[in-house]
Each structure stands twice: as C-alpha cells, then as structure tokens.
Design a protein around this motif. Structure first.
Motif, PDB file in Angstrom:
ATOM      1  N   GLU A 108      47.523  49.485  43.885  1.00 57.05           N
ATOM      2  CA  GLU A 108      48.983  49.760  44.225  1.00 57.05           C
ATOM      3  C   GLU A 108      48.941  49.748  45.942  1.00 57.05           C
ATOM      4  OE1 GLU A 108      49.502  53.689  42.613  1.00 57.05           O
ATOM      5  OE2 GLU A 108      50.924  52.870  41.025  1.00 57.05           O
ATOM      6  N   GLN A 109      48.050  50.434  46.326  1.00 51.17           N
ATOM      7  CA  GLN A 109      47.948  50.337  47.889  1.00 51.17           C
ATOM      8  C   GLN A 109      48.017  48.987  48.554  1.00 51.17           C
ATOM      9  OE1 GLN A 109      44.050  52.532  48.482  1.00 51.17           O
ATOM     10  NE2 GLN A 109      45.147  53.745  49.942  1.00 51.17           N
ATOM     11  N   TYR A 110      47.253  48.058  48.024  1.00 49.99           N
ATOM     12  CA  TYR A 110      47.370  46.931  48.363  1.00 49.99           C
ATOM     13  C   TYR A 110      48.386  45.921  48.040  1.00 49.99           C
ATOM     14  CZ  TYR A 110      42.618  47.766  50.170  1.00 49.99           C
ATOM     15  OH  TYR A 110      41.657  48.259  50.862  1.00 49.99           O
ATOM     16  N   GLY A 111      49.297  46.303  47.039  1.00 50.57           N
ATOM     17  CA  GLY A 111      50.534  45.471  46.647  1.00 50.57           C
ATOM     18  C   GLY A 111      50.090  44.622  45.617  1.00 50.57           C
ATOM     19  N   CYS A 112      48.944  44.838  44.609  1.00 53.75           N
ATOM     20  CA  CYS A 112      48.745  44.136  43.622  1.00 53.75           C
ATOM     21  C   CYS A 112      49.643  44.117  42.396  1.00 53.75           C
ATOM     22  CB  CYS A 112      47.098  44.207  43.318  1.00 53.75           C
ATOM     23  SG  CYS A 112      46.017  43.895  44.441  1.00 53.75           S
ATOM     24  N   LYS A 113      49.581  43.218  41.621  1.00 55.69           N
ATOM     25  CA  LYS A 113      50.573  43.398  40.476  1.00 55.69           C
ATOM     26  C   LYS A 113      49.779  43.864  39.018  1.00 55.69           C
ATOM     27  CE  LYS A 113      53.659  39.707  42.009  1.00 55.69           C
ATOM     28  NZ  LYS A 113      53.000  39.590  43.304  1.00 55.69           N
ATOM     29  N   LEU A 114      48.409  43.657  39.159  1.00 55.47           N
ATOM     30  CA  LEU A 114      47.670  43.846  38.067  1.00 55.47           C
ATOM     31  C   LEU A 114      46.301  44.401  38.090  1.00 55.47           C
ATOM     32  CD1 LEU A 114      45.919  41.494  36.619  1.00 55.47           C
ATOM     33  CD2 LEU A 114      48.328  40.435  36.115  1.00 55.47           C
ATOM     34  N   LEU A 115      45.751  44.916  37.286  1.00 60.67           N
ATOM     35  CA  LEU A 115      44.160  45.228  37.206  1.00 60.67           C
ATOM     36  C   LEU A 115      43.850  44.293  35.789  1.00 60.67           C
ATOM     37  CD1 LEU A 115      41.879  46.938  37.968  1.00 60.67           C
ATOM     38  CD2 LEU A 115      42.494  48.264  36.185  1.00 60.67           C
ATOM     39  N   LEU A 116      42.724  43.541  36.117  1.00 64.41           N
ATOM     40  CA  LEU A 116      42.040  42.700  34.942  1.00 64.41           C
ATOM     41  C   LEU A 116      40.792  43.749  34.433  1.00 64.41           C
ATOM     42  CD1 LEU A 116      40.795  40.237  33.319  1.00 64.41           C
ATOM     43  CD2 LEU A 116      39.944  39.575  35.357  1.00 64.41           C
ATOM     44  N   SER A 117      40.723  43.814  33.104  1.00 68.94           N
ATOM     45  CA  SER A 117      39.979  44.675  32.318  1.00 68.94           C
ATOM     46  C   SER A 117      39.540  44.055  31.174  1.00 68.94           C
ATOM     47  CB  SER A 117      40.589  45.949  32.122  1.00 68.94           C
ATOM     48  OG  SER A 117      39.668  46.891  31.631  1.00 68.94           O
ATOM     49  N   HIS A 118      38.748  44.794  30.217  1.00 66.25           N
ATOM     50  CA  HIS A 118      37.934  44.169  29.286  1.00 66.25           C
ATOM     51  C   HIS A 118      38.070  45.398  28.125  1.00 66.25           C
ATOM     52  CE1 HIS A 118      36.787  40.628  31.453  1.00 66.25           C
ATOM     53  NE2 HIS A 118      36.490  41.368  32.135  1.00 66.25           N
ATOM     54  N   ALA A 119      37.945  44.986  26.810  1.00 69.32           N
ATOM     55  CA  ALA A 119      37.657  45.939  25.764  1.00 69.32           C
ATOM     56  C   ALA A 119      36.395  46.875  25.989  1.00 69.32           C
ATOM     57  CB  ALA A 119      38.143  45.208  24.271  1.00 69.32           C
ATOM     58  N   GLY A 120      35.311  46.158  26.273  1.00 66.00           N
ATOM     59  CA  GLY A 120      34.166  46.824  26.411  1.00 66.00           C
ATOM     60  C   GLY A 120      33.142  46.552  25.323  1.00 66.00           C
ATOM     61  N   SER A 121      31.952  47.258  25.360  1.00 66.54           N
ATOM     62  CA  SER A 121      30.947  47.096  24.580  1.00 66.54           C
ATOM     63  C   SER A 121      30.263  48.291  24.253  1.00 66.54           C
ATOM     64  CB  SER A 121      29.888  46.155  24.893  1.00 66.54           C
ATOM     65  OG  SER A 121      28.589  46.132  24.182  1.00 66.54           O
ATOM     66  N   MET A 122      29.725  48.465  22.899  1.00 65.31           N
ATOM     67  CA  MET A 122      28.898  49.799  22.678  1.00 65.31           C
ATOM     68  C   MET A 122      27.783  50.025  23.272  1.00 65.31           C
ATOM     69  SD  MET A 122      31.059  51.470  20.554  1.00 65.31           S
ATOM     70  CE  MET A 122      30.138  52.342  19.190  1.00 65.31           C
ATOM     71  N   TYR A 123      27.009  48.849  23.955  1.00 64.91           N
ATOM     72  CA  TYR A 123      26.065  48.935  24.755  1.00 64.91           C
ATOM     73  C   TYR A 123      26.301  49.231  26.237  1.00 64.91           C
ATOM     74  CZ  TYR A 123      22.838  46.371  21.659  1.00 64.91           C
ATOM     75  OH  TYR A 123      21.991  46.143  20.656  1.00 64.91           O
ATOM     76  N   PRO A 124      25.392  49.796  27.101  1.00 64.90           N
ATOM     77  CA  PRO A 124      25.988  50.085  28.533  1.00 64.90           C
ATOM     78  C   PRO A 124      26.301  48.645  29.184  1.00 64.90           C
ATOM     79  CG  PRO A 124      23.691  51.206  27.926  1.00 64.90           C
ATOM     80  CD  PRO A 124      24.258  50.267  26.658  1.00 64.90           C
TER      81      PRO A 124
END
Length: 256
Positions: free
Chosen positions: A57-73
C-alpha cells in the motif's frame, strides 16, 4: 527485504517520484514464504504477508503475489500430504486470516498455482477463491506451472480450459515455455515460442481479458539480457502475426 528496515516517508516519496518520472508501474510484491509451514513458521509467514500488504500500500502496488504453501518448511518441496484436506483447510484458514487482518485494503492477493502445492490446476484455483470467500483472492496465472504429462501435448485445450475457468480473476500472467525431452516425465524450460506452449492461442486469450484490469505479461526463467531480448522478440512476433497488441512495446532506437 522490503521489511528489513523501516523506510522513511521521504524515501517512499522519492521512489514514487522516480516511478512517475520514468513511467514505471510498481505492480506487485512477491511473498515467497510458506503460509502453511509447520508451526511456528506458519505464523511467521502469515504475519510476513500481512506486513507486506501494508508495505505494498505504501508503494502504491496493486497486488501481492503469493502461494498455497507446503506442509514442509520449504514451500518448493512437495509434501505427500499437500493435497490432503488438512493441507487445503490450512491454506484456506491462513488466507482468511490474512484477508481479515488487512480488511479494508485494496491490495489483492494473487495466488500462483504450482504443481508442488494443492493449488495446481485451474479448478483448485477457482475453488480456493470460493472457499476463502474474499474477492481479493485472485489469480497469478502461470500455465506452465500446472503442466503434467497428461496435458503436455494438449496445451491448446489446457489453455482454453484455464482461461474459461479463471479469466475474471486473472491479474497477471507469466509467459514461459517448456519441452518434454526425456524418457520419463521431465519438463524443462525452453525459449518462449519454441516449445509445447500454443503461444498464438495463449496470447489471444490474454488479449480477451476485458473484464479485469489490463494484465501484465512477465517473461521469466531465462538467463541474461540476450535471452530475454530474444524471448520478447519471439512473443512480439507471434502477437503481430495474430493481431494482438502488446502495450508498452518501445519503438526501435533512432539512428544517431
């Protein structure tokens, strides 16, 4: 690294000034962490995403790219239970918590599907958005991340299926290509426009995403400027062939 230090307001203002001066769209931040890692790492990465949304938000971006994740670290390693109900529920709970703790923000959370995780096909991406129940959960589309042997030689059908299911939620697109070049199922990245991807259909479907904000197409997984320049030439040549406009294409430099 955006969270390594407290960035003063003066520096943020200077970055925004330079972005405007040089006509650069600072579109997204990427959280490559693991929101469903074994405790207590899951809490750390969920908190990290919440903080990144505020930073975006501070930098004026439109989105965050993310992932579902893994049960491993390590999110990049496929855990045998990544496609279990427990793993799915952990992802849904994590994203609900992140959305709740950033309620009121306009930053979208674009999930990029990948074969090592539970969200590894367009149906899972569509269901994830429904189960989290928040329109800020959108799609960062990388079709090649979802390729397996059953579709490796049916890419036209796979592209159409993916866009039919997800077109309203697609917020950016990765443009890669791949080849199946070994006896068993081993897919290798290759130069854009030279592998199994149906780039004519792919670019045509991207160009029809009229119900969303204009998508950004990002070329990746190459080495060095020469390869990226060749990939852009390939993609632009295919786009010209089928009449697809690529915005932001720069004209060739004038002779001195």
């Amino acid at each position: 690294t955006w969270l390594d230090r407290k960035v003063p307001d003066s520096e943020i203002a200077e970055i925004k000034r330079l972005l405007q001066k040089y006509d650069i769209d600072f579109y997204a931040l990427h959280s490559a962490g693991n929101i469903i890692a074994p405790p207590p790492e899951d809490e750390k990465w969920q908190r990290h995403q919440i903080d990144l949304i505020h930073s975006a938000e501070q930098y004026g971006c439109k989105l965050l790219l993310s992932h579902a994740g893994s049960m491993y670290p390590n999110r990049d390693i496929a855990h045998p239970q990544n496609w279990s109900k427990e793993a799915w529920d952990r992802t849904v709970r994590a994203l609900k918590r992140i959305c709740k703790d950033t309620a009121g923000s306009k930053i979208e959370i674009a999930i990029e599907a990948v074969n090592t995780e539970s969200v590894n096909n367009p149906w899972a991406m569509k269901r994830l958005r429904e189960d989290v129940g928040d329109e800020r959960i959108t799609c960062g589309l990388d079709i090649t991340n979802m390729v397996d042997p059953s579709v490796a030689f049916r890419m036209s059908e796979w592209i159409d299926t993916t866009f039919d299911l997800l077109e309203d939620s697609i917020r950016y697109v990765h443009a890669k290509d791949f080849a199946w070049s070994s006896m068993l199922a081993g897919l290798n990245w290759t130069m854009q426009g030279t592998g199994n991807m149906d780039y004519e259909l792919f670019l045509a479907r991207v160009s029809r995403l009229t119900k969303t904000t204009m998508p950004y197409v990002l070329i990746e997984f190459l080495s060095g400027n020469e390869q990226y320049e060749q990939a852009q030439r390939n993609v632009r040549a295919i786009a010209d062939k089928i009449g697809v406009k690529i915005y932001g294409t720069q004209p060739p430099p004038k002779a001195a």
